[in-house]
Design a protein around this motif. Structure first.
Motif, PDB file in Angstrom:
ATOM      1  N   PHE A 193      24.439  53.161  24.664  1.00  0.00           N
ATOM      2  CA  PHE A 193      25.643  52.416  25.051  1.00  0.00           C
ATOM      3  C   PHE A 193      26.480  53.239  26.025  1.00  0.00           C
ATOM      4  N   ALA A 194      26.563  54.554  25.818  1.00  0.00           N
ATOM      5  CA  ALA A 194      27.291  55.425  26.739  1.00  0.00           C
ATOM      6  C   ALA A 194      26.687  55.362  28.139  1.00  0.00           C
ATOM      7  N   THR A 195      25.375  55.317  28.196  1.00  0.00           N
ATOM      8  CA  THR A 195      24.687  55.228  29.490  1.00  0.00           C
ATOM      9  C   THR A 195      25.009  53.912  30.183  1.00  0.00           C
ATOM     10  N   MET A 196      25.032  52.823  29.420  1.00  0.00           N
ATOM     11  CA  MET A 196      25.353  51.521  30.003  1.00  0.00           C
ATOM     12  C   MET A 196      26.775  51.508  30.573  1.00  0.00           C
ATOM     13  N   LEU A 197      27.731  52.084  29.841  1.00  0.00           N
ATOM     14  CA  LEU A 197      29.106  52.127  30.348  1.00  0.00           C
ATOM     15  C   LEU A 197      29.205  52.955  31.627  1.00  0.00           C
ATOM     16  N   ALA A 198      28.500  54.077  31.664  1.00  0.00           N
ATOM     17  CA  ALA A 198      28.517  54.906  32.874  1.00  0.00           C
ATOM     18  C   ALA A 198      27.890  54.160  34.050  1.00  0.00           C
ATOM     19  N   GLN A 199      26.854  53.384  33.778  1.00  0.00           N
ATOM     20  CA  GLN A 199      26.237  52.593  34.845  1.00  0.00           C
ATOM     21  C   GLN A 199      27.190  51.511  35.349  1.00  0.00           C
ATOM     22  N   MET A 200      28.023  50.978  34.461  1.00  0.00           N
ATOM     23  CA  MET A 200      29.028  50.005  34.885  1.00  0.00           C
ATOM     24  C   MET A 200      30.034  50.657  35.830  1.00  0.00           C
ATOM     25  N   ASP A 201      30.425  51.895  35.533  1.00  0.00           N
ATOM     26  CA  ASP A 201      31.306  52.619  36.452  1.00  0.00           C
ATOM     27  C   ASP A 201      30.640  52.807  37.809  1.00  0.00           C
ATOM     28  N   ARG A 202      29.373  53.148  37.788  1.00  0.00           N
ATOM     29  CA  ARG A 202      28.643  53.315  39.050  1.00  0.00           C
ATOM     30  C   ARG A 202      28.648  52.005  39.846  1.00  0.00           C
ATOM     31  N   ALA A 203      28.451  50.897  39.135  1.00  0.00           N
ATOM     32  CA  ALA A 203      28.462  49.592  39.806  1.00  0.00           C
ATOM     33  C   ALA A 203      29.824  49.293  40.426  1.00  0.00           C
ATOM     34  N   ILE A 204      30.894  49.665  39.724  1.00  0.00           N
ATOM     35  CA  ILE A 204      32.243  49.495  40.283  1.00  0.00           C
ATOM     36  C   ILE A 204      32.376  50.304  41.562  1.00  0.00           C
ATOM     37  N   ALA A 205      31.902  51.544  41.537  1.00  0.00           N
ATOM     38  CA  ALA A 205      31.969  52.403  42.723  1.00  0.00           C
ATOM     39  C   ALA A 205      31.236  51.776  43.901  1.00  0.00           C
ATOM     40  N   GLU A 206      30.204  50.995  43.597  1.00  0.00           N
ATOM     41  CA  GLU A 206      29.404  50.356  44.649  1.00  0.00           C
ATOM     42  C   GLU A 206      29.940  48.981  45.041  1.00  0.00           C
ATOM     43  N   GLY A 207      31.075  48.570  44.433  1.00  0.00           N
ATOM     44  CA  GLY A 207      31.738  47.335  44.855  1.00  0.00           C
ATOM     45  C   GLY A 207      31.472  46.109  44.015  1.00  0.00           C
ATOM     46  N   ALA A 208      30.791  46.260  42.869  1.00  0.00           N
ATOM     47  CA  ALA A 208      30.381  45.093  42.087  1.00  0.00           C
ATOM     48  C   ALA A 208      31.548  44.303  41.514  1.00  0.00           C
ATOM     49  N   GLU A 209      32.700  44.961  41.268  1.00  0.00           N
ATOM     50  CA  GLU A 209      33.842  44.290  40.639  1.00  0.00           C
ATOM     51  C   GLU A 209      34.992  44.041  41.617  1.00  0.00           C
ATOM     52  N   ASN A 210      34.743  44.223  42.878  1.00  0.00           N
ATOM     53  CA  ASN A 210      35.808  44.050  43.881  1.00  0.00           C
ATOM     54  C   ASN A 210      35.929  42.562  44.238  1.00  0.00           C
ATOM     55  N   ARG A 211      36.549  41.818  43.340  1.00  0.00           N
ATOM     56  CA  ARG A 211      36.695  40.373  43.539  1.00  0.00           C
ATOM     57  C   ARG A 211      37.881  39.873  42.723  1.00  0.00           C
ATOM     58  N   VAL A 212      38.383  38.720  43.130  1.00  0.00           N
ATOM     59  CA  VAL A 212      39.454  38.034  42.411  1.00  0.00           C
ATOM     60  C   VAL A 212      39.068  36.567  42.316  1.00  0.00           C
ATOM     61  N   THR A 213      39.199  35.987  41.128  1.00  0.00           N
ATOM     62  CA  THR A 213      38.916  34.566  40.939  1.00  0.00           C
ATOM     63  C   THR A 213      40.193  33.819  40.581  1.00  0.00           C
ATOM     64  N   ASP A 214      40.146  32.493  40.715  1.00  0.00           N
ATOM     65  CA  ASP A 214      41.285  31.652  40.338  1.00  0.00           C
ATOM     66  C   ASP A 214      41.061  30.992  38.990  1.00  0.00           C
ATOM     67  N   THR A 215      40.141  31.523  38.185  1.00  0.00           N
ATOM     68  CA  THR A 215      39.744  30.855  36.949  1.00  0.00           C
ATOM     69  C   THR A 215      40.898  30.705  35.970  1.00  0.00           C
ATOM     70  N   VAL A 216      41.721  31.740  35.813  1.00  0.00           N
ATOM     71  CA  VAL A 216      42.824  31.661  34.855  1.00  0.00           C
ATOM     72  C   VAL A 216      43.753  30.509  35.213  1.00  0.00           C
ATOM     73  N   ARG A 217      44.143  30.429  36.463  1.00  0.00           N
ATOM     74  CA  ARG A 217      45.036  29.339  36.882  1.00  0.00           C
ATOM     75  C   ARG A 217      44.342  27.981  36.754  1.00  0.00           C
ATOM     76  N   ARG A 218      43.090  27.933  37.141  1.00  0.00           N
ATOM     77  CA  ARG A 218      42.368  26.659  37.130  1.00  0.00           C
ATOM     78  C   ARG A 218      42.201  26.116  35.714  1.00  0.00           C
ATOM     79  N   VAL A 219      41.945  27.011  34.745  1.00  0.00           N
ATOM     80  CA  VAL A 219      41.701  26.571  33.372  1.00  0.00           C
ATOM     81  C   VAL A 219      42.999  26.366  32.594  1.00  0.00           C
ATOM     82  N   THR A 220      43.981  27.252  32.796  1.00  0.00           N
ATOM     83  CA  THR A 220      45.190  27.208  31.977  1.00  0.00           C
ATOM     84  C   THR A 220      46.364  26.525  32.670  1.00  0.00           C
ATOM     85  N   GLY A 221      46.318  26.419  33.993  1.00  0.00           N
ATOM     86  CA  GLY A 221      47.430  25.852  34.731  1.00  0.00           C
ATOM     87  C   GLY A 221      48.518  26.842  35.070  1.00  0.00           C
ATOM     88  N   GLY A 222      48.385  28.098  34.620  1.00  0.00           N
ATOM     89  CA  GLY A 222      49.383  29.127  34.905  1.00  0.00           C
ATOM     90  C   GLY A 222      48.772  30.301  35.636  1.00  0.00           C
TER      91      GLY A 222
END
Length: 279
Positions: free
Chosen positions: A235-264
């Motif tokens: 599990f520690a290895t998986m978390l570290a790989q997630m950090d690596r993915a962030i460094a490579e741009g995998a999480e550089n995004r914004v969605t409108d899902t919260v507003r679309r689903v909840t209205g706020g």
């Protein structure tokens, strides 16, 4: 109003507790599931342990929908989750909402295997795939502790950016997914209103609390070894790989899902710290 109950697994956790509070405020019957059957205002406490099948039938009694928090730290949660979900379906559960992660696609590692099977088990379903929680920097979470004790946030994310999301917004989406007349029947990627790097987070915490905080950049291997002091190596290895993915741009995004689903609007990190100081 539906007379059957909603089972919330992980009732005292970051998203589970917030989901229960919103469900009960709307008048829904809730069974609050956790290992200790801890009392939760407005809900019926029930003992539940993923690894103890003897607790499953009582938890499911009278339930027609369920909020699923996977077992923490388990690199193969499908092994215990899928037998429970099959039992839930046979017992009358019609809708299942699974908490996954933006970093884990359908069929991916860990809970991704449960995501893949969920639509085969239930006609009404949703998979919530939030980005990293803003609450990781508050309360008793590891980043919050290192902020308070050392003035440091450690990661292997480099200059990568993340659309950090408020757990309250995740809960708001969960409630709509559980109770709306029509289930989403899809996965929902949830983010906050802006993508921030860990350097940005450190700067905002410094600005908001007046305590100097810096981001210490580690290698993925260093991050893995730090995690491995507290959890299984896999599990520690998986978390570290997630950090690596962030460094490579995998999480550089914004969605409108919260507003679309909840209205706020989704809550921003500065707004969160105004209510929940990290330092």
């Amino acid at each position: 109003m539906n007379s059957a109950a909603t089972l919330v697994i992980g009732a005292t956790g970051t998203t589970g507790s917030r989901t229960i509070a919103r469900l009960t405020a709307e008048g829904h019957r809730v069974k609050a599931a956790g290992r200790q059957a801890t009392a939760v205002p407005g809900a019926e406490p029930v003992a539940f342990d993923w690894y103890d099948p003897a607790t499953h039938a009582a938890a499911l009694d009278g339930v027609d929908r369920v909020y699923l928090l996977p077992p923490l730290g388990d690199a193969d949660p499908a092994a215990v989750m899928l037998p429970f979900l099959r039992q839930a379906r046979v017992g009358g559960v019609r809708r299942a909402v699974l908490l996954s992660s933006s970093a884990i696609p359908e069929g991916g590692p860990a809970v991704g295997a449960v995501h893949r099977v969920l639509p085969e088990l239930f006609d009404q379903w949703a998979v919530l795939r939030p980005s990293w929680f803003m609450q990781n920097f508050t309360g008793t979470h590891a980043h919050a502790v290192s902020i308070r004790t050392e003035g440091v946030i450690r990661s292997a994310t480099g200059s990568g950016r993340v659309g950090f999301v408020d757990a309250g917004d995740i809960a708001a989406v969960a409630v709509r997914a559980l109770t709306n007349a029509h289930a989403p029947n899809t996965d929902l990627v949830l983010t906050g209103p802006e993508a921030l790097g860990y350097d940005d987070i450190a700067a905002i915490v410094t600005e908001t609390t007046g305590r100097r905080v810096v981001h210490q950049r580690l290698t993925p291997e260093q991050m893995r070894d730090r995690h491995a002091r507290e959890m299984p190596l896999e599990f520690a290895t998986m978390l570290a790989q997630m950090d690596r993915a962030i460094a490579e741009g995998a999480e550089n995004r914004v969605t409108d899902t919260v507003r679309r689903v909840t209205g706020g609007p989704a809550r921003g990190f500065r707004e969160l710290l105004g209510a929940s100081p990290a330092g």
